[in-house]
Design an enzyme around this catalytic site. Structure first.
Site, PDB file in Angstrom:
ATOM      1  N   GLY A 172      36.316  33.808  31.286  1.00  0.00           N
ATOM      2  CA  GLY A 172      36.157  32.431  30.817  1.00  0.00           C
ATOM      3  C   GLY A 172      34.848  31.854  31.329  1.00  0.00           C
ATOM      4  N   GLY A 173      34.835  30.548  31.479  1.00  0.00           N
ATOM      5  CA  GLY A 173      33.614  29.868  31.915  1.00  0.00           C
ATOM      6  C   GLY A 173      33.174  30.303  33.297  1.00  0.00           C
ATOM      7  N   GLY A 407      -0.717  44.017  19.971  1.00  0.00           N
ATOM      8  CA  GLY A 407      -0.140  42.855  20.661  1.00  0.00           C
ATOM      9  C   GLY A 407       0.345  43.229  22.049  1.00  0.00           C
ATOM     10  N   ALA A 408       0.832  44.468  22.175  1.00  0.00           N
ATOM     11  CA  ALA A 408       1.345  44.896  23.471  1.00  0.00           C
ATOM     12  C   ALA A 408       0.226  44.935  24.512  1.00  0.00           C
ATOM     13  CB  ALA A 408       2.008  46.259  23.347  1.00  0.00           C
TER      14      ALA A 408
HETATM   15  C1  HXC Z   1      46.431  30.155  39.480  1.00  0.00           C
HETATM   16  C2  HXC Z   1      46.505  32.426  39.425  1.00  0.00           C
HETATM   17  C3  HXC Z   1      45.460  32.463  38.473  1.00  0.00           C
HETATM   18  C4  HXC Z   1      44.926  31.222  38.056  1.00  0.00           C
HETATM   19  C5  HXC Z   1      46.040  34.470  38.900  1.00  0.00           C
HETATM   20  N1  HXC Z   1      46.827  33.690  39.659  1.00  0.00           N
HETATM   21  N2  HXC Z   1      45.203  33.741  38.152  1.00  0.00           N
HETATM   22  N3  HXC Z   1      46.983  31.276  39.923  1.00  0.00           N
HETATM   23  N4  HXC Z   1      45.434  30.092  38.576  1.00  0.00           N
HETATM   24  N5  HXC Z   1      43.952  31.172  37.172  1.00  0.00           N
HETATM   25  C6  HXC Z   1      47.836  34.113  40.589  1.00  0.00           C
HETATM   26  C7  HXC Z   1      49.054  34.698  39.916  1.00  0.00           C
HETATM   27  O1  HXC Z   1      49.947  33.693  39.588  1.00  0.00           O
HETATM   28  C8  HXC Z   1      49.603  35.587  41.025  1.00  0.00           C
HETATM   29  O2  HXC Z   1      50.271  34.794  41.951  1.00  0.00           O
HETATM   30  C9  HXC Z   1      48.357  36.088  41.714  1.00  0.00           C
HETATM   31  O3  HXC Z   1      47.319  35.164  41.371  1.00  0.00           O
HETATM   32  C10 HXC Z   1      47.918  37.462  41.275  1.00  0.00           C
HETATM   33  O4  HXC Z   1      47.895  37.479  39.857  1.00  0.00           O
HETATM   34  P1  HXC Z   1      48.547  38.659  38.993  1.00  0.00           P
HETATM   35  O5  HXC Z   1      48.615  38.175  37.605  1.00  0.00           O
HETATM   36  O6  HXC Z   1      49.795  39.123  39.646  1.00  0.00           O
HETATM   37  O7  HXC Z   1      47.441  39.787  39.175  1.00  0.00           O
HETATM   38  P2  HXC Z   1      47.001  40.898  38.143  1.00  0.00           P
HETATM   39  O8  HXC Z   1      48.206  41.532  37.525  1.00  0.00           O
HETATM   40  O9  HXC Z   1      46.063  41.786  38.902  1.00  0.00           O
HETATM   41  O10 HXC Z   1      46.218  40.144  36.983  1.00  0.00           O
HETATM   42  C11 HXC Z   1      44.991  39.473  37.277  1.00  0.00           C
HETATM   43  C12 HXC Z   1      44.582  38.574  36.101  1.00  0.00           C
HETATM   44  C13 HXC Z   1      45.761  37.623  35.743  1.00  0.00           C
HETATM   45  C14 HXC Z   1      44.252  39.447  34.886  1.00  0.00           C
HETATM   46  C15 HXC Z   1      43.353  37.825  36.532  1.00  0.00           C
HETATM   47  O11 HXC Z   1      46.232  37.016  36.963  1.00  0.00           O
HETATM   48  C16 HXC Z   1      45.382  36.568  34.814  1.00  0.00           C
HETATM   49  O12 HXC Z   1      45.341  36.799  33.604  1.00  0.00           O
HETATM   50  N6  HXC Z   1      45.180  35.359  35.328  1.00  0.00           N
HETATM   51  C17 HXC Z   1      44.875  34.210  34.521  1.00  0.00           C
HETATM   52  C18 HXC Z   1      43.512  34.292  33.954  1.00  0.00           C
HETATM   53  C19 HXC Z   1      43.174  33.042  33.245  1.00  0.00           C
HETATM   54  O13 HXC Z   1      43.585  32.852  32.086  1.00  0.00           O
HETATM   55  N7  HXC Z   1      42.529  32.103  33.984  1.00  0.00           N
HETATM   56  C20 HXC Z   1      42.266  30.782  33.527  1.00  0.00           C
HETATM   57  C21 HXC Z   1      41.152  30.879  32.572  1.00  0.00           C
HETATM   58  S1  HXC Z   1      40.508  29.348  32.133  1.00  0.00           S
HETATM   59  P3  HXC Z   1      51.484  35.361  42.835  1.00  0.00           P
HETATM   60  O14 HXC Z   1      51.979  34.175  43.612  1.00  0.00           O
HETATM   61  O15 HXC Z   1      52.496  35.894  41.879  1.00  0.00           O
HETATM   62  O16 HXC Z   1      50.918  36.414  43.713  1.00  0.00           O
HETATM   63  C22 HXC Z   1      39.172  29.313  33.052  1.00  0.00           C
HETATM   64  C23 HXC Z   1      38.246  28.258  32.632  1.00  0.00           C
HETATM   65  C24 HXC Z   1      37.056  28.231  33.549  1.00  0.00           C
HETATM   66  O17 HXC Z   1      38.967  30.003  33.960  1.00  0.00           O
HETATM   67  C25 HXC Z   1      36.041  27.393  32.896  1.00  0.00           C
HETATM   68  C26 HXC Z   1      34.921  27.134  33.812  1.00  0.00           C
HETATM   69  C27 HXC Z   1      33.909  26.300  33.111  1.00  0.00           C
END
Ligand code: HXC
Length: 517
Positions: A172-173, A407-408
């Protein structure tokens, strides 16, 4: 009343708890294979015993979804400062075992603090990224945190070196902070970067792709050019960052480091006398040439697998750091294309921002022809390279080994773009275009009218080559300072760098230029 021993005990317990991160099970899961924890990464990156942690006990303030009951010291990022080969650096390292290393308002504040300290104190900042993105429970507060970090990245750009390592997810961002920094290191098989992941892509475009294919280290270091380095594992990644830091100054007011070397600056490189093939269509490996002339054959190549028709990287001459830019005749005959122009332009601008002289080796037949390049905007992208060389005020030394056409010729740090020292081998061919193309245009009628067109064309081509395919026309005009025996290359570069060490040059005052982005 509490005794001092009890107080020390409490501190010790609190520290221990903070060091546990997300707990034994999560740490165990995280450490499968060669992955290190956030703290282990910092200890590998920094000189032994030099890490000083800040904000160890900081926790988030979020109350949504029972988050008030789930607080972990440090809130998913370890921040502070330390040393790399004695030089101060600021660092942050996201801890995936704590809320998936996700970015909360609190985590952002910790990162902002070290970014601001790095700028104020003129030291590089290194971010080790391993995060599930914005802390979902916090929503827009987390986004605000990201945006504040992006702003600091932009403010720090060109002030202190900024380095990112991607050591887990970056989606994402969240990818935009690393992308503003100067260099991105990724770890093969365990890290990935993308703006939208495989699931969203499948829904929107029905395209199926794995995370690794979409945004793994190989993809980004070869196809997209987003990453400059692809490391084998965590340790390799961190050691590469240490290596790179040795070439860089601490900030834009500092000189690059000068190292001790036992390599004689006046060493003659006799192997170069016959290095360039007699047949100018025959390729050779420009990296070999670079390694023969730099201190101790030590060349740290940047972007090794992306746009390999141009080579960029760091080396030293008589102990001084330089940025090397060189055409690679082995790939696409060393032509400039869109990717090569972007790759080299960004590297040149980094070197210029941080007072690192540029040493260029030129063997370029021109820009790559074709609809693909034209339609994708080689005009705009090629201009980036021209712009970067033209605006650079660091010492610029150029050695033309063979072809330098059209040009290069203008673009590759020519005299006309404020090249300081422009040298050519006797094998240099400096002309407006290749002989065959030239005679086909200017002698079209004569060739058509000749009784034997092939013979006439060959004769005219030979005449053109004799007249123009050499360095002497440019040397007569002063566009080349000296035609040198190739064995003198290292000596002349070292002498030139010494001569230019107090160079002062500047551009007209302006808010900023408008590089063709
Ligand atoms: C809160 C999160 C989290 C998040 C993971 N966790 N991502 N908690 N916010 N964004 C937590 C999980 O709940 C879990 O907690 C622990 O971290 C480990 O995650 P798992 O899913 O068990 O790990 P894994 O299987 O290795 O998968 C990793 C992952 C997945 C692929 C990154 O966690 C995932 O898809 N996370 C969400 C990604 C996402 O959509 N992020 C938001 C995007 S929006 P527990 O307590 O169970 O251990 C964004 C916008 C930014 O980022 C813009 C900026 C401008």
């Amino acid at each position: 009343m509490e005794t001092n021993i009890e107080r020390m005990d409490l501190l010790e317990k609190k520290n221990q708890k903070a060091f546990e991160g997300g707990g034994v099970d999560r740490v165990k899961k995280h450490k499968s294979g060669t992955r290190l924890t956030a703290r282990e990464r910092l200890h590998t990156l920094l000189d032994p015993g030099s890490f000083v942690e800040l904000d160890r006990f900081v926790t988030h303030r979020c109350q949504n979804f029972n988050m008030g009951e789930k607080k972990i010291d440090g809130d998913g990022v370890v921040t502070g400062f330390g040393r790399i080969n004695g030089k101060l650096v600021y660092v942050y390292s996201q801890d995936f075992t704590v809320f998936g290393g996700s970015m909360s308002r609190t985590q952002a504040n910790k990162i902002l603090k070290v970014q601001e300290m790095a700028m104020k104190n003129g030291a590089p900042i290194i971010g080790l990224n391993d995060s599930g993105g914005a802390r979902i429970q916090e929503g827009v507060e987390a986004l605000g945190g990201y945006a504040d970090i992006f702003l600091n990245n932009v403010m720090a750009s060109g002030v202190v070196p900024q380095i990112s390592a991607i050591m887990g997810p970056s989606a994402g961002g969240a990818v935009y902070s690393p992308s503003i920094t100067d260099f991105i290191f990724m770890v093969k098989d365990t890290s990935y970067m993308f703006v939208t992941g495989p699931d969203v892509i499948k829904t929107v475009t029905h395209e199926e792709v794995t995370k690794e294919e979409l945004g793994g280290a190989s993809t980004h270091s070869q196809k997209s050019g987003v990453a400059h380095f692809a490391a084998e594992d965590d340790k390799h990644c961190l050691l590469m960052i240490r290596e790179m830091l040795n070439f860089l100054p601490s900030n834009n007011m500092d000189d690059p480091p000068k190292m001790q070397t036992s390599d004689d600056p006046y060493r003659l490189v006799d192997e170069l006398t016959n290095f360039i093939p007699d047949n100018s269509r025959k390729p050779y490996d420009m990296k070999e040439l670079i390694k023969k002339v730099v201190d101790e054959s030590y060349f740290l190549e940047v972007h090794q697998n992306y746009a390999p028709n141009i080579i960029v990287g760091f080396a030293r001459f008589n102990g001084r750091s330089v940025g090397v830019v060189a055409n690679q005749p082995q790939v696409l005959a060393g032509c400039l294309n869109i990717d090569a122009s972007k790759k080299a332009a960004r590297f040149i601008r980094f070197c210029d921002a941080f007072n690192i002289p540029l040493v260029n080796f030129v063997d370029v037949p021109g820009f790559l022809p074709g609809t693909d390049q034209e339609w994708q905007g080689i005009i705009t992208h090629g201009a980036k390279l021209l712009y970067a060389y033209a605006e650079a005020t660091v010492p610029k030394i150029t050695v033309i080994t063979r072809k330098d056409y059209g040009g290069a010729y203008c673009v590759m740090s020519s005299k006309h773009l404020r090249g300081d020292v422009n040298l050519a081998f006797p094998s240099a061919e400096i002309a407006v275009m290749g002989a065959e193309g030239a005679v086909n245009i200017i002698f079209r009628d004569a060739i058509n009218k000749a009784s034997d067109a092939t013979e006439e064309r060959a004769k005219l081509t030979k005449d053109y080559e004799d007249k123009f395919n050499n360095p002497y026309v440019a040397a007569e005009l002063g566009y080349i300072d000296e035609v040198i025996e190739p064995s003198l290359t290292r000596k002349r570069i070292c002498e030139s760098l010494e001569m230019l060490k107090n160079k002062r040059d500047s551009n007209p005052p302006k808010k900023h230029g408008n590089i063709p982005l």
